[in-house]
Every structure is written in structure tokens, then in C-alpha cells.
Motif scaffolding. Structure first.
Motif, PDB file in Angstrom:
ATOM      1  N   GLN A 280       0.853  -1.184   0.000  1.00  0.00           N
ATOM      2  CA  GLN A 280       0.000   0.000   0.000  1.00  0.00           C
ATOM      3  C   GLN A 280       0.893   1.239   0.000  1.00  0.00           C
ATOM      4  O   GLN A 280       1.828   1.331   0.798  1.00  0.00           O
ATOM      5  CB  GLN A 280      -0.890  -0.021   1.240  1.00  0.00           C
ATOM      6  CG  GLN A 280      -1.812   1.155   1.371  1.00  0.00           C
ATOM      7  CD  GLN A 280      -2.612   1.102   2.667  1.00  0.00           C
ATOM      8  OE1 GLN A 280      -2.183   0.511   3.642  1.00  0.00           O
ATOM      9  NE2 GLN A 280      -3.764   1.716   2.669  1.00  0.00           N
ATOM     10  N   PRO A 281       0.620   2.200  -0.881  1.00  0.00           N
ATOM     11  CA  PRO A 281       1.408   3.440  -0.856  1.00  0.00           C
ATOM     12  C   PRO A 281       1.307   4.121   0.511  1.00  0.00           C
ATOM     13  O   PRO A 281       0.250   4.094   1.153  1.00  0.00           O
ATOM     14  CB  PRO A 281       0.775   4.306  -1.942  1.00  0.00           C
ATOM     15  CG  PRO A 281       0.081   3.332  -2.844  1.00  0.00           C
ATOM     16  CD  PRO A 281      -0.364   2.199  -1.949  1.00  0.00           C
ATOM     17  N   LEU A 282       2.378   4.737   0.964  1.00  0.00           N
ATOM     18  CA  LEU A 282       2.431   5.348   2.287  1.00  0.00           C
ATOM     19  C   LEU A 282       1.361   6.423   2.438  1.00  0.00           C
ATOM     20  O   LEU A 282       0.725   6.539   3.490  1.00  0.00           O
ATOM     21  CB  LEU A 282       3.824   5.932   2.540  1.00  0.00           C
ATOM     22  CG  LEU A 282       4.079   6.482   3.938  1.00  0.00           C
ATOM     23  CD1 LEU A 282       3.857   5.400   4.991  1.00  0.00           C
ATOM     24  CD2 LEU A 282       5.479   7.040   4.029  1.00  0.00           C
ATOM     25  N   GLY A 283       1.116   7.189   1.387  1.00  0.00           N
ATOM     26  CA  GLY A 283       0.087   8.224   1.447  1.00  0.00           C
ATOM     27  C   GLY A 283      -1.283   7.640   1.718  1.00  0.00           C
ATOM     28  O   GLY A 283      -2.064   8.182   2.514  1.00  0.00           O
ATOM     29  N   ASP A 284      -1.606   6.509   1.070  1.00  0.00           N
ATOM     30  CA  ASP A 284      -2.897   5.845   1.299  1.00  0.00           C
ATOM     31  C   ASP A 284      -3.004   5.344   2.733  1.00  0.00           C
ATOM     32  O   ASP A 284      -4.068   5.390   3.346  1.00  0.00           O
ATOM     33  CB  ASP A 284      -3.095   4.682   0.328  1.00  0.00           C
ATOM     34  CG  ASP A 284      -3.294   5.149  -1.101  1.00  0.00           C
ATOM     35  OD1 ASP A 284      -3.535   6.362  -1.313  1.00  0.00           O
ATOM     36  OD2 ASP A 284      -3.207   4.295  -2.004  1.00  0.00           O
ATOM     37  N   PHE A 285      -1.883   4.848   3.259  1.00  0.00           N
ATOM     38  CA  PHE A 285      -1.856   4.377   4.648  1.00  0.00           C
ATOM     39  C   PHE A 285      -2.231   5.517   5.591  1.00  0.00           C
ATOM     40  O   PHE A 285      -3.065   5.358   6.488  1.00  0.00           O
ATOM     41  CB  PHE A 285      -0.472   3.823   4.988  1.00  0.00           C
ATOM     42  CG  PHE A 285      -0.282   3.504   6.445  1.00  0.00           C
ATOM     43  CD1 PHE A 285      -0.781   2.330   6.980  1.00  0.00           C
ATOM     44  CD2 PHE A 285       0.397   4.378   7.282  1.00  0.00           C
ATOM     45  CE1 PHE A 285      -0.613   2.028   8.329  1.00  0.00           C
ATOM     46  CE2 PHE A 285       0.568   4.095   8.624  1.00  0.00           C
ATOM     47  CZ  PHE A 285       0.061   2.911   9.142  1.00  0.00           C
ATOM     48  N   PHE A 286      -1.622   6.680   5.395  1.00  0.00           N
ATOM     49  CA  PHE A 286      -1.911   7.809   6.270  1.00  0.00           C
ATOM     50  C   PHE A 286      -3.339   8.322   6.071  1.00  0.00           C
ATOM     51  O   PHE A 286      -3.992   8.734   7.030  1.00  0.00           O
ATOM     52  CB  PHE A 286      -0.905   8.939   6.065  1.00  0.00           C
ATOM     53  CG  PHE A 286       0.440   8.649   6.683  1.00  0.00           C
ATOM     54  CD1 PHE A 286       0.545   8.367   8.033  1.00  0.00           C
ATOM     55  CD2 PHE A 286       1.581   8.650   5.920  1.00  0.00           C
ATOM     56  CE1 PHE A 286       1.783   8.084   8.605  1.00  0.00           C
ATOM     57  CE2 PHE A 286       2.814   8.378   6.478  1.00  0.00           C
ATOM     58  CZ  PHE A 286       2.916   8.097   7.832  1.00  0.00           C
TER      59      PHE A 286
ATOM     60  N   SER B  31      -5.716   6.264   8.074  1.00  0.00           N
ATOM     61  CA  SER B  31      -5.432   6.215   9.504  1.00  0.00           C
ATOM     62  C   SER B  31      -6.606   6.746  10.320  1.00  0.00           C
ATOM     63  O   SER B  31      -7.200   7.776   9.983  1.00  0.00           O
ATOM     64  CB  SER B  31      -4.189   7.051   9.820  1.00  0.00           C
ATOM     65  OG  SER B  31      -4.055   7.211  11.222  1.00  0.00           O
TER      66      SER B  31
END
Length: 83
Positions: free
Chosen positions: A52-58, A61
Motif C-alpha cells: 500500500q502506498p504510504l500516502g494511502d496508509f496515512f 489512519s
């Protein structure tokens, strides 16, 4: 994990699949050497899914709309490294 000799796995493929679904991954051996693993397809998809792209993870959140202050410190002071 349960191990199956290759010949036994070929002869009992249906049982191998049933046990994979009920017990989890099964190991296939050839001449005593582990050569393959049979696993449920859903587990395989999870292992091979792109990260998962880090931006999508955040964005996903639960803290996204909290009042956490995530601003960077704009101070121009540099830390001194001691060698």
C-alpha cells in the motif's frame, strides 16, 4: 505445516487441497527435500499484493482527523554531530 511426499500429493490431491483449506499451508517434498508449498488462494493473494502506498496508509489512519500536531519544526538550527 504438514509435509507430503510428491507421489503421495499427486495420489491424494483432493485430500491435500481439503487439508490446505482446513489446516493451512502444506509442504511438498521430493526425495526428502522441501520443494513447494500449497496454500489457500486468499493467503497467496495477500502475500503477493503490492504494498500500500504510504500516502494511502496515512489517509486511512483513524488518527487522520485527530488533533495531533504533525507540523514540522521549521527551526533552522542544526544538530551538532559528535564523532
Amino acid at each position: 505445516m504438514t509435509s507430503w511426499q510428491l507421489q503421495e500429493a499427486k495420489n491424494k490431491l483432493s485430500e491435500l487441497i481439503d487439508r490446505t483449506l482446513s489446516e493451512g499451508p502444506q509442504i511438498i517434498t521430493r526425495h526428502g527435500v522441501e520443494v513447494a508449498v500449497v496454500m489457500p488462494f486468499a493467503q497467496y493473494k495477500k502475500l503477493t499484493a503490492p504494498p500500500q502506498p504510504l500516502g494511502d496508509f496515512f489517509l486511512a489512519s483513524p488518527l487522520r482527523h485527530s488533533e495531533l500536531n504533525l507540523e514540522r519544526n521549521s527551526s533552522t538550527q542544526l544538530r551538532q554531530l559528535e564523532l
